[in-house]
Write an enzyme that holds these catalytic residues in place. Structure first.
Site, PDB file in Angstrom:
ATOM      1  N   PRO A   2     -20.719 -32.895 -59.185  1.00  0.00           N
ATOM      2  CA  PRO A   2     -19.309 -33.137 -59.471  1.00  0.00           C
ATOM      3  C   PRO A   2     -18.547 -33.485 -58.198  1.00  0.00           C
ATOM      4  O   PRO A   2     -18.758 -32.885 -57.156  1.00  0.00           O
ATOM      5  CB  PRO A   2     -18.846 -31.803 -60.054  1.00  0.00           C
ATOM      6  CG  PRO A   2     -20.085 -31.180 -60.608  1.00  0.00           C
ATOM      7  CD  PRO A   2     -21.178 -31.590 -59.670  1.00  0.00           C
ATOM      8  N   GLU A   3     -17.672 -34.473 -58.302  1.00  0.00           N
ATOM      9  CA  GLU A   3     -16.860 -34.887 -57.166  1.00  0.00           C
ATOM     10  C   GLU A   3     -15.416 -34.462 -57.414  1.00  0.00           C
ATOM     11  O   GLU A   3     -15.098 -33.862 -58.441  1.00  0.00           O
ATOM     12  CB  GLU A   3     -17.001 -36.386 -56.948  1.00  0.00           C
ATOM     13  CG  GLU A   3     -18.449 -36.787 -56.675  1.00  0.00           C
ATOM     14  CD  GLU A   3     -18.612 -38.252 -56.320  1.00  0.00           C
ATOM     15  OE1 GLU A   3     -17.655 -38.849 -55.800  1.00  0.00           O
ATOM     16  OE2 GLU A   3     -19.698 -38.807 -56.568  1.00  0.00           O
ATOM     17  N   LYS A  54     -13.730 -30.175 -53.380  1.00  0.00           N
ATOM     18  CA  LYS A  54     -14.528 -29.999 -54.590  1.00  0.00           C
ATOM     19  C   LYS A  54     -14.611 -28.544 -55.025  1.00  0.00           C
ATOM     20  O   LYS A  54     -15.404 -28.190 -55.900  1.00  0.00           O
ATOM     21  CB  LYS A  54     -15.941 -30.545 -54.361  1.00  0.00           C
ATOM     22  CG  LYS A  54     -15.977 -32.013 -53.944  1.00  0.00           C
ATOM     23  CD  LYS A  54     -17.393 -32.447 -53.630  1.00  0.00           C
ATOM     24  CE  LYS A  54     -17.430 -33.849 -53.043  1.00  0.00           C
ATOM     25  NZ  LYS A  54     -18.796 -34.274 -52.708  1.00  0.00           N
ATOM     26  N   ARG A 271     -28.584 -41.582 -49.608  1.00  0.00           N
ATOM     27  CA  ARG A 271     -28.180 -41.580 -51.005  1.00  0.00           C
ATOM     28  C   ARG A 271     -28.417 -42.943 -51.638  1.00  0.00           C
ATOM     29  O   ARG A 271     -28.333 -43.985 -50.982  1.00  0.00           O
ATOM     30  CB  ARG A 271     -26.685 -41.240 -51.125  1.00  0.00           C
ATOM     31  CG  ARG A 271     -26.269 -39.953 -50.456  1.00  0.00           C
ATOM     32  CD  ARG A 271     -26.899 -38.732 -51.117  1.00  0.00           C
ATOM     33  NE  ARG A 271     -26.485 -38.599 -52.516  1.00  0.00           N
ATOM     34  CZ  ARG A 271     -25.346 -38.021 -52.910  1.00  0.00           C
ATOM     35  NH1 ARG A 271     -24.517 -37.516 -52.011  1.00  0.00           N
ATOM     36  NH2 ARG A 271     -25.044 -37.918 -54.187  1.00  0.00           N
TER      37      ARG A 271
END
Length: 295
Positions: A2-3, A54, A271
């Protein structure tokens, strides 16, 4: 993972269920997912829900705060007359709870809030409210895109000039809240290749990246989160950011919505990274060794 927009979606979604409500009992599973003292939570009332980067912060009326981080596989699931679920997608959203992935249960008068985490990377921490800003995790967070000026981010890019701009954007000590999705989308918005060295960018390019970060993250917040199958609102609808707004993320092999070139996926800053090779021209120097393209 989750961002920032997803955590903001969680915060907004939980407000009608837990704000001004009393936590009758907190039931933590033994282990690293819970840190603190249960007695500092039991019988306390929720007075505010905040967010730092976050991290979700739930302030209690007794001077303590619950700091919750979902990490990669964390979930927050409300069960009462209405249901709300957010976090890593799994059957937990609709299965019977608690189950073997439940790490902490918060019992309210009108329902229960479950913190589930399959891989146990997330955490719930109980700390005095007046010490939240001193907590190492919070203290190291940089400003969020909305709080940062162009000149400030440009100076940081120059300071980390030999790093790919994608790596700089992912560093929460440089700018807070951006993760893989929004870094890719921000760089596409600015027509900057993710492997471009941060120090090679002009102030105008940095301004465009910052503008893009604010716009794509706000669009995600407005739509209720980025992952279509992950974020369930109280009315049963889900976040639809990728379906409606994403320009490059997870669109490899499809035509660029701006120029028609095929979107590619590479690896940058450790990434998976999505970009348009026409709109985001690769730097003249060679790509990092890890950046092997895949169509």
């Amino acid at each position: 993972m989750p961002e920032l927009p997803e955590v903001e979606t969680v915060r907004r979604g939980l407000v009608p269920f837990v704000l001004n409500k009393k936590i009758v009992q907190m039931i933590p599973e033994p282990g690293k997912c819970f840190q603190g003292e249960v007695e500092n939570v039991n019988a306390a009332r929720v007075v505010e829900l905040r967010r730092k980067g976050k991290a979700l912060l739930i302030d209690l009326d007794n001077g303590y705060t619950l700091m919750i981080h979902l990490r990669m596989t964390g979930q927050l699931i409300w069960r009462g007359e209405e249901w709300f679920a957010a976090g890593h997608p799994s059957k937990n959203f609709t299965d019977e709870l608690p189950n073997k992935q439940t790490r902490v249960t918060f019992v309210f008068d009108e329902g229960k809030l479950f913190f589930n985490d399959q891989r146990k990377f997330g955490f719930v921490k109980v700390i005095p409210t007046n010490e939240v800003e001193k907590d190492k995790f919070i203290a190291e967070l940089a400003k969020e895109p909305w709080e940062m000026g162009v000149g400030e981010l440009y100076k940081k890019c120059q300071r980390h000039g030999k790093s790919p701009i994608k790596a700089v954007l992912l560093n929460q000590k440089i700018i807070a809240g951006l993760g893989n999705i929004y870094a890719d989308e921000s760089l596409f918005y600015a027509s900057v290749h993710p492997a471009s060295l941060a120090g090679s960018l002009t102030e105008e390019q940095v301004a465009k990246i910052l503008e893009g970060a604010c716009k794509v993250m706000q669009a995600a917040i407005d739509s209720g989160g980025s992952t279509m199958a992950t974020y369930i609102r109280p009315d049963g609808t889900t976040g639809d950011y990728l379906e409606k707004f994403a320009q490059v993320f997870r669109r490899e092999g499809k035509e660029c919505l701006r120029c028609g070139t095929i979107v590619e996926k590479t690896r940058c800053a450790g990434r998976g990274t999505h970009f348009c090779p026409n709109c985001q021209v690769a730097p003249a120097s060679k790509m990092p060794v890890e950046a092997s393209r895949r169509r």
